[in-house]
Design a protein around this motif. Structure first.
Motif, mmCIF file in Angstrom:
data_model
loop_
_atom_site.group_PDB
_atom_site.id
_atom_site.type_symbol
_atom_site.label_atom_id
_atom_site.label_comp_id
_atom_site.label_asym_id
_atom_site.label_seq_id
_atom_site.Cartn_x
_atom_site.Cartn_y
_atom_site.Cartn_z
ATOM 1 N N ASP A 33 1.540 -10.134 1.725
ATOM 2 C CA ASP A 33 2.738 -10.068 2.576
ATOM 3 C C ASP A 33 3.694 -11.188 2.187
ATOM 4 O O ASP A 33 3.273 -12.317 1.916
ATOM 5 N N THR A 36 8.382 -12.134 5.627
ATOM 6 C CA THR A 36 9.804 -12.092 5.989
ATOM 7 C C THR A 36 9.898 -12.399 7.480
ATOM 8 O O THR A 36 8.891 -12.698 8.131
ATOM 9 N N GLY A 58 3.165 -13.049 -1.013
ATOM 10 C CA GLY A 58 3.883 -12.618 -2.207
ATOM 11 C C GLY A 58 4.757 -11.416 -1.914
ATOM 12 O O GLY A 58 4.593 -10.731 -0.894
ATOM 13 N N ILE A 60 6.246 -7.719 -2.941
ATOM 14 C CA ILE A 60 5.863 -6.524 -3.717
ATOM 15 C C ILE A 60 6.884 -6.192 -4.810
ATOM 16 O O ILE A 60 6.567 -5.457 -5.740
ATOM 17 N N THR A 100 13.112 -3.874 -1.376
ATOM 18 C CA THR A 100 11.707 -3.838 -0.957
ATOM 19 C C THR A 100 11.164 -2.411 -0.930
ATOM 20 O O THR A 100 10.110 -2.117 -1.504
HETATM 21 P P1 NAD Z 1 7.256 -4.461 10.214
HETATM 22 O O1 NAD Z 1 8.700 -4.714 9.959
HETATM 23 O O2 NAD Z 1 6.672 -4.872 11.535
HETATM 24 O O3 NAD Z 1 6.375 -5.195 9.080
HETATM 25 C C1 NAD Z 1 6.721 -5.161 7.733
HETATM 26 C C2 NAD Z 1 5.862 -6.194 7.010
HETATM 27 O O4 NAD Z 1 6.163 -6.116 5.616
HETATM 28 C C3 NAD Z 1 6.132 -7.655 7.436
HETATM 29 O O5 NAD Z 1 4.917 -8.341 7.599
HETATM 30 C C4 NAD Z 1 6.930 -8.232 6.267
HETATM 31 O O6 NAD Z 1 6.733 -9.632 6.095
HETATM 32 C C5 NAD Z 1 6.354 -7.434 5.106
HETATM 33 N N1 NAD Z 1 7.292 -7.354 3.968
HETATM 34 C C6 NAD Z 1 8.611 -7.058 4.003
HETATM 35 N N2 NAD Z 1 9.140 -7.106 2.770
HETATM 36 C C7 NAD Z 1 8.119 -7.409 1.933
HETATM 37 C C8 NAD Z 1 8.032 -7.582 0.524
HETATM 38 N N3 NAD Z 1 9.112 -7.448 -0.272
HETATM 39 N N4 NAD Z 1 6.824 -7.883 -0.016
HETATM 40 C C9 NAD Z 1 5.733 -8.028 0.769
HETATM 41 N N5 NAD Z 1 5.760 -7.896 2.119
HETATM 42 C C10 NAD Z 1 6.946 -7.586 2.691
HETATM 43 O O7 NAD Z 1 7.046 -2.921 9.936
HETATM 44 P P2 NAD Z 1 6.088 -1.854 10.669
HETATM 45 O O8 NAD Z 1 6.792 -1.324 11.856
HETATM 46 O O9 NAD Z 1 4.729 -2.407 10.802
HETATM 47 O O10 NAD Z 1 6.081 -0.693 9.567
HETATM 48 C C11 NAD Z 1 5.139 -0.713 8.498
HETATM 49 C C12 NAD Z 1 5.332 0.505 7.636
HETATM 50 O O11 NAD Z 1 5.176 1.680 8.414
HETATM 51 C C13 NAD Z 1 6.723 0.579 7.004
HETATM 52 O O12 NAD Z 1 6.596 1.052 5.686
HETATM 53 C C14 NAD Z 1 7.460 1.602 7.870
HETATM 54 O O13 NAD Z 1 8.438 2.284 7.115
HETATM 55 C C15 NAD Z 1 6.311 2.521 8.268
HETATM 56 N N6 NAD Z 1 6.475 3.213 9.561
HETATM 57 C C16 NAD Z 1 6.784 2.510 10.688
HETATM 58 C C17 NAD Z 1 6.871 3.192 11.906
HETATM 59 C C18 NAD Z 1 7.158 2.440 13.191
HETATM 60 O O14 NAD Z 1 7.289 3.072 14.239
HETATM 61 N N7 NAD Z 1 7.228 1.112 13.195
HETATM 62 C C19 NAD Z 1 6.650 4.564 11.957
HETATM 63 C C20 NAD Z 1 6.347 5.251 10.775
HETATM 64 C C21 NAD Z 1 6.246 4.560 9.585
#
Ligand code: NAD
Ligand code: TYD
Length: 339
Positions: A33, A36, A58, A60, A100
Motif C-alpha cells: 500500500d 495515500t 509502495g 503500484i 493509479t
Molecule cells: P479506499 O480508498 O478506502 O482504499 C484504497 C487504498 O489503496 C488505500 O489504502 C490507499 O493508500 C491505497 N492506494 C491508493 N493508491 C495507491 C497506489 N498507487 N499504490 C498502492 N496503494 C495505493 O478504497 P476502497 O473503498 O477500499 O476500495 C478498494 C477497491 O474496491 C477499489 O479498487 C475500488 O474501486 C473497489 N470498489 C470499492 C467499492 C466501495 O464501495 N468502496 C465498491 C466496489 C469496488
C-alpha cells in the motif's frame, strides 16, 4: 500460498486482509500500500504482529519497485484493491485516478507477465456499467451489460478492466475480475456517504444530501464482499467477470434517515446541497452468476449491517476522529462549505 493484497490499508482491502489472515493461517499475506490519504495503518493494527502477515509500503504504478517486489516475494496470487476510489475527488482532479487505477494496474499485469502468477484478481466496481433509470426497477447489471461510464473514477476502473481482459487474451495471464456494488462497514473512510453521515450526526453537523437524495445504491456489507473475493480467487473460472451485490437497494435519503433515527437525531440536520456532476441515478446488481457458480449469497441484510456499522463507529471513535481532525478538514471545507 503467498498472496499480495494491494491497497490493504484502505477500507475493503483492510477488511479482506483481516478475513484472509485469520481464515488461512497457513498462507502468507502481504499488504502492498502506498499509504495515500485513504490508507491507514490503524486499520491493520490487529494483524501487524501475526506471523502470516507482512506490510510493505509502495506504489503500484512504480515499475521498478513492483518488479523488485515480485522478484523478492514470488507471489502466487495478486488481489488488486489499490485505487483512488472517490467519485467526487475524481471530478475535482482526475489525473491521479488515471495513474493509479489504469497505469498501476498495467504495471502489476506486466509484473505478472514477467515473473509468472497463478492468479491475478482485479477488484472492480459496478460503476463501470454506468447507471440505470429510477423508473425501471426491473433492470439490473449483469456481466454482459456494456461498459458505459459516467465519472473519471468509473472510466479509469473500466479502462483497467479492459486491460486485464486484454492481458488474459493476449498473454494468457490467469485473471478474474469482480464488480461489486457499494460497500459499507468498519474502516470506511469518512468521505463516503455512510461514514460521513454517521460522523456528522454524532457531531450534530449538517448532513449533506446531493440533489434530491433520490439516487439509489445497492449496499453490500463489506464482509460479504470479502467472502466473495475469497471464493473467486480459489474457485472462480479464469478469464471470467463476477458481479457481486445483494439486492439491498436504498435511496440516499432512506440511508440518511435510517442513520438519523438509529442515533436518535433530528431530520432537521438534513441539508440539500448542489448535486454531483454527472451523478449516476441507480446501481443494482444481478448476482445470479456468482450464486450459481460459486454458491455465494450475501449474509448480512442492510437493516442489520447498518446497525453493526453504526455500533462500530461508536466503539471506534478514535479511528475516525483522527482522520477528520487532520488533512481531511481541508477536503471537507473545499467540497462542502457554501455548496
Ligand atoms: P479506499 O480508498 O478506502 O482504499 C484504497 C487504498 O489503496 C488505500 O489504502 C490507499 O493508500 C491505497 N492506494 C491508493 N493508491 C495507491 C497506489 N498507487 N499504490 C498502492 N496503494 C495505493 O478504497 P476502497 O473503498 O477500499 O476500495 C478498494 C477497491 O474496491 C477499489 O479498487 C475500488 O474501486 C473497489 N470498489 C470499492 C467499492 C466501495 O464501495 N468502496 C465498491 C466496489 C469496488
Ligand atoms: P459515495 O459514498 O461517494 O459512493 P458512490 O458515489 O461511489 O456511489 O456516495 C453514495 C451516494 O451518496 C451517491 O449517490 C452520492 C451521495 N452522497 C451524498 O448525497 N452526500 C455526500 O456527502 C456524499 C459523500 C455522497
Amino acid at each position: 500460498m503467498k498472496i499480495i493484497v494491494t491497497g490493504g490499508a484502505g477500507f475493503i482491502g483492510g477488511n479482506f486482509i483481516h478475513h484472509m489472515v485469520n481464515k488461512y493461517p497457513q498462507y502468507q499475506i502481504i499488504c502492498l500500500d502506498a499509504l495515500t490519504y485513504a490508507g491507514n495503518m490503524e486499520t491493520l493494527k490487529s494483524v501487524m504482529e501475526k506471523p502470516n502477515f507482512k506490510f510493505i509500503k509502495g506504489d503500484i504504478a512504480d515499475r521498478e519497485f513492483v518488479y523488485g517486489l515480485f522478484e523478492d516475494e514470488k507471489p502466487d496470487i495478486i488481489v488488486n484493491f489499490a485505487a483512488e476510489s472517490h467519485v467526487d475527488r475524481s471530478i475535482d482532479d482526475p489525473e491521479v485516478f488515471l495513474k493509479t487505477n489504469y497505469i498501476g494496474t498495467g504495471v502489476l499485469l506486466d509484473a505478472c507477465r514477467k515473473y509468472g502468477i497463478k492468479r491475478y484478481h482485479q477488484v472492480s466496481t459496478d460503476e463501470v456499467y454506468g447507471d440505470l433509470p429510477l423508473d425501471r426497477t426491473d433492470l439490473f447489471f449483469t456481466e454482459e451489460t456494456p461498459l458505459h461510464t459516467s465519472s473519471p473514477y468509473s472510466a479509469s476502473k473500466a479502462a483497467a478492466d479492459l486491460l486485464v481482459q486484454a492481458y488474459h487474451r493476449t498473454f494468457g495471464i490467469p485473471v478474474t475480475i469482480s464488480r461489486c456494488s457499494n460497500n459499507y462497514g468498519p474502516y470506511h473512510f469518512p468521505e463516503k456517504l455512510i461514514p460521513l453521515i454517521i460522523a456528522n450526526c454524532l457531531n450534530e453537523k449538517p448532513l449533506p444530501v446531493y440533489g434530491k437524495g433520490e439516487n439509489v445504491r445497492d449496499w453490500l456489507y463489506v464482509e460479504d464482499h470479502c467472502r466473495a473475493i475469497d471464493l473467486i480467487i480459489h474457485d472462480g473460472r479464469v478469464g471470467e467477470v463476477y458481479n457481486i451485490g445483494g439486492h439491498n437497494e436504498r435511496t440516499n435519503l432512506q440511508v440518511v434517515k435510517t442513520i438519523i433515527h438509529a442515533l436518535g437525531k433530528s431530520e432537521d440536520l438534513i441539508t440539500y446541497v448542489t448535486d454531483r456532476l454527472g451523478h449516476d441515478m441507480r446501481y443494482a446488481i444481478d448476482p445470479t452468476k456468482i450464486k450459481n457458480e460459486l454458491g455465494w449469497e450475501p449474509t448480512t441484510l442492510f437493516d442489520e449491517g447498518i446497525k453493526k456499522t453504526i455500533q462500530w463507529y461508536l466503539d471506534n471513535k478514535s479511528w475516525w476522529e483522527n482522520i477528520i481532525s487532520g488533512e481531511y478538514q481541508k477536503y471537507y471545507d473545499k467540497m462542502y462549505v457554501g455548496r
